[in-house]
Design an enzyme around this catalytic site. Structure first.
Site, PDB file in Angstrom:
ATOM      1  CG  HIS A  23     -39.742   3.857 -58.892  1.00 55.71           C
ATOM      2  ND1 HIS A  23     -39.999   4.848 -59.823  1.00 55.71           N
ATOM      3  CD2 HIS A  23     -40.510   4.161 -57.825  1.00 55.71           C
ATOM      4  CE1 HIS A  23     -40.867   5.700 -59.318  1.00 55.71           C
ATOM      5  NE2 HIS A  23     -41.200   5.316 -58.102  1.00 55.71           N
ATOM      6  CG  HIS A  79     -47.016   9.838 -52.771  1.00 53.91           C
ATOM      7  ND1 HIS A  79     -47.944   8.981 -53.338  1.00 53.91           N
ATOM      8  CD2 HIS A  79     -45.880   9.697 -53.514  1.00 53.91           C
ATOM      9  CE1 HIS A  79     -47.384   8.365 -54.360  1.00 53.91           C
ATOM     10  NE2 HIS A  79     -46.144   8.768 -54.487  1.00 53.91           N
ATOM     11  CD  GLU A  81     -43.837   5.310 -55.278  1.00 59.01           C
ATOM     12  OE1 GLU A  81     -44.105   6.452 -55.688  1.00 59.01           O
ATOM     13  OE2 GLU A  81     -43.215   4.464 -55.969  1.00 59.01           O
ATOM     14  CG  ASP A  83     -40.833   6.920 -52.121  1.00 56.05           C
ATOM     15  OD1 ASP A  83     -41.982   6.466 -52.249  1.00 56.05           O
ATOM     16  OD2 ASP A  83     -40.413   7.870 -52.816  1.00 56.05           O
ATOM     17  CG  HIS A 146     -45.125   9.311 -58.731  1.00 58.60           C
ATOM     18  ND1 HIS A 146     -44.585   8.368 -57.920  1.00 58.60           N
ATOM     19  CD2 HIS A 146     -45.004   8.840 -59.989  1.00 58.60           C
ATOM     20  CE1 HIS A 146     -44.126   7.368 -58.624  1.00 58.60           C
ATOM     21  NE2 HIS A 146     -44.363   7.630 -59.878  1.00 58.60           N
ATOM     22  CG  ASP A 165     -43.123  11.653 -55.298  1.00 53.97           C
ATOM     23  OD1 ASP A 165     -42.208  11.533 -54.463  1.00 53.97           O
ATOM     24  OD2 ASP A 165     -43.867  10.716 -55.636  1.00 53.97           O
ATOM     25  CE1 TYR A 193     -38.006  12.699 -57.803  1.00 54.15           C
ATOM     26  CE2 TYR A 193     -39.540  14.173 -58.899  1.00 54.15           C
ATOM     27  CZ  TYR A 193     -39.222  13.340 -57.844  1.00 54.15           C
ATOM     28  OH  TYR A 193     -40.123  13.164 -56.835  1.00 54.15           O
ATOM     29  CG  HIS A 226     -37.831  12.059 -53.335  1.00 55.44           C
ATOM     30  ND1 HIS A 226     -37.462  11.013 -52.525  1.00 55.44           N
ATOM     31  CD2 HIS A 226     -38.990  11.680 -53.922  1.00 55.44           C
ATOM     32  CE1 HIS A 226     -38.351  10.045 -52.616  1.00 55.44           C
ATOM     33  NE2 HIS A 226     -39.301  10.427 -53.451  1.00 55.44           N
TER      34      HIS A 226
HETATM   35 FE1  FEO Z   1     -44.124   8.552 -55.635  1.00 57.21          FE
HETATM   36 FE2  FEO Z   1     -41.350   9.531 -53.826  1.00 57.21          FE
HETATM   37  O1  FEO Z   1     -42.864   8.493 -54.269  1.00 57.21           O
END
Ligand code: FEO
Length: 397
Positions: A23, A79, A81, A83, A146, A165, A193, A226
């Protein structure tokens, strides 16, 4: 690199051993991370999520070694995002007409990031996708776990939840499964996390878990986006999330402070002694904020029933390291935690009042107006700190 997860499900993601900040610079990742992408090869071939943009070329080249890309029938973007979606533009250069399944918010986010008009198919909770051999993917929207676009999907017959996530960890390991890694490392990263990323969304976490549990579907594995896959007793992380999302705390008091000429440090240490003198069972931890990892400190605050925050007065205010941490705390929205404040001063002495106001705005119950000590604390001032620690131990029950 392909890694068999279960049946016809393979992991085709990226282990990022080097990652130390996530982030931007906001989240420390002492143990790296992974960006998990999954390939399901039934009568239809499905790719779930991709990897972070810097690894886009590597991801696509590796995927080509595993499968003719033209065989991919569906892409699921759980998702948007970066990543997880970062390699999509590179992948879509190769297979531009492949349909992408995501939530309506996912379409907005993906278009917002990449400005492409791919073949999007919006899905809602309960929608399904037949992938052959009698199996289907069931979609479950998971807004704010997320981002507003986030969703899970569940693969029938294999009984695998792809949770993106949720239930993840920033934890690089070649072992890939929860039962093969060091449990201390794993749980440390899980809690960090949750504390740093999911705390603000705790009410939604609770509702989403209750909703999923009420579906009463068998669950053999949770494949996160992750860290490691929950293969052994996957419900253990779900149950842990149920604890963490309900104003979680342990019998711990964390003292966070910063200091210029050691006066506020000496106050902190005497307060700690007073707490322990009054309550031998409570765990007390001290962190000097300017030399501590912010995210590790946040994790300790998450575990605490109360915090004690100290700063000397400077320029009618507080030190920037303390102010920065309080801003982080405000955004996370911790619930049901107590606080006390302290600090040294030379002339005006505004810091305790400012700390109190900031903590109250962050939702903490501050027990009083705090404790001030003039210049370098005298023995009498340190005795006051000790007694203040005893009072904290009694109030933070
Ligand atoms: Fe909300 Fe792993 O991205």
């Amino acid at each position: 690199m392909r890694f068999i997860v279960k049946g016809n499900i393979s992991w085709v993601g990226k282990i990022d051993w080097e990652l130390r900040k996530f982030h931007g610079d906001e989240y420390s990742t002492h143990k790296g991370s992974t960006y998990n992408s999954y390939l399901i090869e039934e009568e239809k071939v499905v790719l779930i999520d991709t990897v972070w943009a810097p690894f886009a070329d590597e991801f696509v080249e590796n995927l080509k070694k595993e499968i003719d890309l033209s065989r991919i029938d569906y892409i699921i973007a759980n998702h948007a995002e970066i990543d997880h979606s970062g390699a999509l533009p590179r992948l879509m250069e190769e297979i531009p007409n492949t349909p992408i399944y995501c939530t309506a918010n996912g379409i907005k986010s993906l278009k917002g990031h990449y400005h492409k008009d791919w073949d999007f198919h919006p899905v809602k909770t309960g929608d399904t996708l037949e992938i052959g051999n009698g199996k289907q993917l069931i979609f479950v929207e998971a807004p704010m776990l997320h981002w507003p676009d986030s969703m899970f999907c569940y693969l029938t017959d294999d009984n695998v939840l792809f949770s993106n996530d949720a239930f993840g960890q920033h934890y690089a390991s070649e072992k890939m499964f929860n039962d093969l890694v060091d449990p201390c490392e794993l749980w440390t990263e899980c809690m960090k996390y949750y504390a740093n990323i999911l705390t603000p969304f705790s009410p939604l976490v609770k509702r989403k878990i209750e909703e999923f549990v009420s579906l009463n579907v068998p669950l053999d594995m949770i494949c996160t986006s992750h860290g490691v896959i929950w293969r052994k007793d996957p419900l253990q992380i779900v149950n842990k999330y149920m604890e963490w999302c309900q104003a979680y705390s342990e019998n711990q008091i964390t003292i966070i402070y910063d200091t210029m000429w050691d006066g506020t440090r000496r106050m902190a240490e005497e307060i700690a002694k007073g707490i322990v003198d009054e309550n031998k069972d409570v765990t007390v931890k001290l962190f000097k904020l300017s030399s501590s990892d912010k995210n590790d400190v946040i994790t300790e605050i998450f575990r605490s029933k109360g915090i004690v925050v100290g700063s000397p007065t400077i320029n009618k205010g507080i030190l920037t390291s303390v102010a920065g941490t309080l801003e982080e705390i405000r955004g996370l929205g911790f619930r049901n935690k107590k606080a006390a404040v302290f600090g040294t001063y030379g002339w005006s002495g505004e810091s305790p009042a400012m700390l109190k106001r900031m903590l109250e705005e962050a939702g903490f119950k501050v027990m009083d107006d705090g404790l001030k000590a003039l210049w370098n604390p005298t023995d009498a001032a340190l005795e006051e700190c000790f007694q203040y620690g005893k009072k904290i131990a009694m109030e933070f029950t």
